[in-house]
Design a protein around this motif. Structure first.
Motif, mmCIF file in Angstrom:
data_model
loop_
_atom_site.group_PDB
_atom_site.id
_atom_site.type_symbol
_atom_site.label_atom_id
_atom_site.label_comp_id
_atom_site.label_asym_id
_atom_site.label_seq_id
_atom_site.Cartn_x
_atom_site.Cartn_y
_atom_site.Cartn_z
ATOM 1 N N VAL A 283 0.918 -1.151 -0.189
ATOM 2 C CA VAL A 283 0.046 -0.069 -0.390
ATOM 3 C C VAL A 283 1.065 1.296 0.140
ATOM 4 O O VAL A 283 0.845 2.107 -0.751
ATOM 5 C CB VAL A 283 -0.893 0.431 1.230
ATOM 6 N N ASP A 284 1.868 1.089 0.811
ATOM 7 C CA ASP A 284 2.716 2.670 1.261
ATOM 8 C C ASP A 284 3.550 2.973 0.263
ATOM 9 O O ASP A 284 3.954 3.902 -0.099
ATOM 10 C CB ASP A 284 3.180 2.574 2.505
ATOM 11 N N LEU A 285 4.038 1.894 -0.772
ATOM 12 C CA LEU A 285 5.017 2.190 -2.026
ATOM 13 C C LEU A 285 3.785 2.884 -3.169
ATOM 14 O O LEU A 285 4.902 2.680 -4.499
ATOM 15 C CB LEU A 285 6.497 0.824 -2.136
ATOM 16 N N SER A 286 3.044 2.582 -3.275
ATOM 17 C CA SER A 286 2.401 2.701 -4.259
ATOM 18 C C SER A 286 1.481 3.362 -4.318
ATOM 19 O O SER A 286 0.729 4.544 -5.164
ATOM 20 C CB SER A 286 1.690 1.368 -4.509
ATOM 21 N N ALA A 287 0.281 3.667 -3.209
ATOM 22 C CA ALA A 287 -0.991 4.593 -3.232
ATOM 23 C C ALA A 287 -0.687 5.948 -2.866
ATOM 24 O O ALA A 287 -1.477 6.700 -4.148
ATOM 25 C CB ALA A 287 -1.542 4.257 -1.581
ATOM 26 N N PRO A 288 0.158 6.572 -2.840
ATOM 27 C CA PRO A 288 0.296 8.043 -2.432
ATOM 28 C C PRO A 288 0.940 7.840 -3.659
ATOM 29 O O PRO A 288 0.730 9.943 -4.062
ATOM 30 C CB PRO A 288 1.425 7.948 -1.493
ATOM 31 N N TYR A 289 1.773 7.754 -4.226
ATOM 32 C CA TYR A 289 1.881 7.906 -5.768
ATOM 33 C C TYR A 289 1.770 7.764 -7.403
ATOM 34 O O TYR A 289 2.071 7.712 -8.605
ATOM 35 C CB TYR A 289 3.206 7.288 -5.617
ATOM 36 N N ILE A 290 0.197 6.951 -6.940
ATOM 37 C CA ILE A 290 -0.834 6.657 -7.836
ATOM 38 C C ILE A 290 -2.460 7.664 -7.363
ATOM 39 O O ILE A 290 -2.364 8.384 -8.194
ATOM 40 C CB ILE A 290 -0.654 5.547 -8.707
ATOM 41 N N LEU A 291 -2.976 6.864 -7.057
ATOM 42 C CA LEU A 291 -4.173 7.132 -6.789
ATOM 43 C C LEU A 291 -3.958 8.570 -5.682
ATOM 44 O O LEU A 291 -4.743 9.543 -5.337
ATOM 45 C CB LEU A 291 -4.565 6.414 -5.297
ATOM 46 N N GLY A 292 -3.013 8.898 -4.765
ATOM 47 C CA GLY A 292 -2.759 10.528 -3.961
ATOM 48 C C GLY A 292 -2.595 11.263 -5.432
ATOM 49 O O GLY A 292 -3.034 12.151 -4.988
ATOM 50 N N CYS A 293 -1.339 10.990 -6.334
ATOM 51 C CA CYS A 293 -1.952 11.683 -7.115
ATOM 52 C C CYS A 293 -2.800 12.500 -7.963
ATOM 53 O O CYS A 293 -2.608 13.778 -8.614
ATOM 54 C CB CYS A 293 -0.238 11.526 -8.869
ATOM 55 N N GLU A 294 -3.653 11.613 -8.127
ATOM 56 C CA GLU A 294 -4.384 11.528 -9.020
ATOM 57 C C GLU A 294 -5.789 12.427 -8.339
ATOM 58 O O GLU A 294 -6.530 13.940 -8.955
ATOM 59 C CB GLU A 294 -6.123 10.453 -9.726
ATOM 60 N N LEU A 295 -5.376 12.089 -6.409
ATOM 61 C CA LEU A 295 -6.473 12.776 -5.689
ATOM 62 C C LEU A 295 -5.971 14.105 -6.261
ATOM 63 O O LEU A 295 -6.376 16.107 -6.207
ATOM 64 C CB LEU A 295 -5.543 13.056 -4.485
ATOM 65 N N VAL A 296 -4.696 14.706 -6.251
ATOM 66 C CA VAL A 296 -3.640 16.080 -6.606
ATOM 67 C C VAL A 296 -4.652 16.785 -7.852
ATOM 68 O O VAL A 296 -4.782 18.228 -7.564
ATOM 69 C CB VAL A 296 -2.172 16.078 -6.172
ATOM 70 N N GLU A 297 -4.774 16.358 -8.380
ATOM 71 C CA GLU A 297 -5.656 16.947 -9.833
ATOM 72 C C GLU A 297 -6.815 17.142 -9.967
ATOM 73 O O GLU A 297 -7.213 17.512 -11.056
ATOM 74 C CB GLU A 297 -4.719 15.758 -11.183
ATOM 75 N N GLY A 298 -7.152 16.212 -8.863
ATOM 76 C CA GLY A 298 -9.044 17.024 -8.716
ATOM 77 C C GLY A 298 -9.080 15.509 -9.318
ATOM 78 O O GLY A 298 -10.706 15.381 -9.336
ATOM 79 N N ARG A 299 -8.778 14.337 -9.101
ATOM 80 C CA ARG A 299 -9.668 13.272 -9.948
ATOM 81 C C ARG A 299 -9.821 12.293 -8.406
ATOM 82 O O ARG A 299 -8.349 12.475 -7.592
ATOM 83 C CB ARG A 299 -9.808 12.781 -11.201
ATOM 84 N N GLY A 300 -10.079 11.200 -8.156
ATOM 85 C CA GLY A 300 -10.483 10.619 -7.898
ATOM 86 C C GLY A 300 -11.339 10.052 -6.343
ATOM 87 O O GLY A 300 -10.823 9.627 -5.554
ATOM 88 N N LEU A 301 -11.507 10.967 -5.823
ATOM 89 C CA LEU A 301 -12.132 11.129 -4.605
ATOM 90 C C LEU A 301 -13.974 10.934 -4.424
ATOM 91 O O LEU A 301 -14.015 10.078 -3.636
ATOM 92 C CB LEU A 301 -12.756 13.140 -4.392
ATOM 93 N N ASP A 302 -14.534 10.204 -5.418
ATOM 94 C CA ASP A 302 -15.473 9.062 -5.557
ATOM 95 C C ASP A 302 -14.405 7.545 -5.380
ATOM 96 O O ASP A 302 -15.196 6.856 -4.985
ATOM 97 C CB ASP A 302 -15.635 8.651 -6.543
ATOM 98 N N ILE A 303 -13.561 7.559 -5.312
ATOM 99 C CA ILE A 303 -12.657 6.187 -5.760
ATOM 100 C C ILE A 303 -12.364 6.369 -3.886
ATOM 101 O O ILE A 303 -12.250 4.885 -3.536
ATOM 102 C CB ILE A 303 -11.367 6.423 -6.186
ATOM 103 N N ILE A 304 -11.431 6.546 -3.866
ATOM 104 C CA ILE A 304 -11.911 7.116 -2.026
ATOM 105 C C ILE A 304 -12.969 6.678 -0.446
ATOM 106 O O ILE A 304 -13.065 6.323 -0.273
ATOM 107 C CB ILE A 304 -11.485 8.612 -1.373
ATOM 108 N N GLU A 305 -13.729 7.508 -1.929
ATOM 109 C CA GLU A 305 -15.032 7.254 -0.178
ATOM 110 C C GLU A 305 -15.878 5.715 -0.788
ATOM 111 O O GLU A 305 -16.099 5.170 0.007
ATOM 112 C CB GLU A 305 -16.753 8.388 -1.682
ATOM 113 N N GLY A 306 -15.120 5.153 -2.213
ATOM 114 C CA GLY A 306 -15.387 4.212 -2.847
ATOM 115 C C GLY A 306 -14.759 2.588 -1.634
ATOM 116 O O GLY A 306 -15.340 2.023 -0.951
ATOM 117 N N LEU A 307 -13.625 3.017 -1.016
ATOM 118 C CA LEU A 307 -12.574 2.729 -0.605
ATOM 119 C C LEU A 307 -12.922 2.391 0.752
ATOM 120 O O LEU A 307 -12.896 1.321 1.610
ATOM 121 C CB LEU A 307 -11.051 3.108 -1.011
#
Length: 241
Positions: A116-140
């Protein structure tokens, strides 16, 4: 495709150590009833896994998917590290979205804290920075299992590094009473990262939540504070304040 997969796995196995495999299996709690129960280790350290897998970042998704579904922990890690590198080097928005979708589709493979720690911030985290992925966070968070919740929490590190704390604080508040130590640690870690950038924001969170926090989460969150302040917050926690 099969030759590419076999070559990747062979190069990783050439870095393996039986003695290290025993150490890693113990460290990542693979015993009966432990959080990593049944996981299989080859004995490959992260730098070697990253170095080998970097050469396969552009492999077809089918090949990476085979790595992600493998029983060997370090093969799954290799697949995740390849995806991280692929995301970082993607040239356009569409490619990054495709990579992030593939990552989430295979998020179940990230079933230990290092994955988790070596992947999530660098893929999903970057999506959040770009304004995407909040729906994914809510799903998780709605799924509610250990690794989905850790992915959601740790992904916010990318936002924290840009001075954006709202999502981290909201997720941390939701996890404040969670019984699993790995989520307590993740929440405390992210709160500590917030405090490194804005100590008053961390103190505000503690004022509202310290009475419900575990000792572990509080210890992680206050690690960078001076000893007298750490003791102050420990006292408030014990008093349920």
């Amino acid at each position: 495709m099969e030759d590419l997969l076999e070559r990747w796995q062979r190069e990783l196995r050439e870095c393996a150590s039986e003695a290290k495999a025993v150490d890693l299996a113990r460290f990542f709690k693979t015993g009966e009833g432990e959080y990593g129960e049944g996981d299989v280790f080859a004995g490959i350290v992260v730098p070697d896994c990253r170095r080998v897998s970097a050469a396969y970042a552009d492999a077809p998704f089918e090949v990476i998917g085979e790595m992600l579904s493998h029983e060997v922990h370090e093969f799954r890690l290799g697949g995740l590290l390849a995806l991280v590198r692929r995301y970082a080097s993607a040239r356009n928005r569409e490619d990054r979205i495709d990579i992030s979708r593939f990552y989430i589709e295979h998020a179940g493979c990230a079933n230990n804290w290092d994955l988790v720690d070596l992947s999530a911030p660098y893929i999903l985290g970057c999506e959040l920075v770009e304004g995407r992925g909040l729906d994914i966070i809510e799903g998780l968070t709605a799924k509610g299992d250990l690794w989905s919740l850790r992915i959601a929490m740790v992904s916010t590190l990318a936002l924290i590094r840009r001075g954006r704390f709202e999502l981290t604080l909201r997720l941390a508040e939701g996890l404040v009473g969670h019984e699993h130590q790995l989520l307590q640690k993740a929440s405390g870690w992210m709160l500590r990262e917030v405090g490194k950038r804005d100590m008053e924001t961390l103190r505000g969170f503690l004022r509202g939540n310290v009475g419900r926090m575990s000792a572990t989460a509080l210890s992680y969150a206050t690690e960078k504070m001076l000893k007298p302040e750490r003791e102050y917050w420990r006292g408030r926690r014990k008093a349920g304040m």
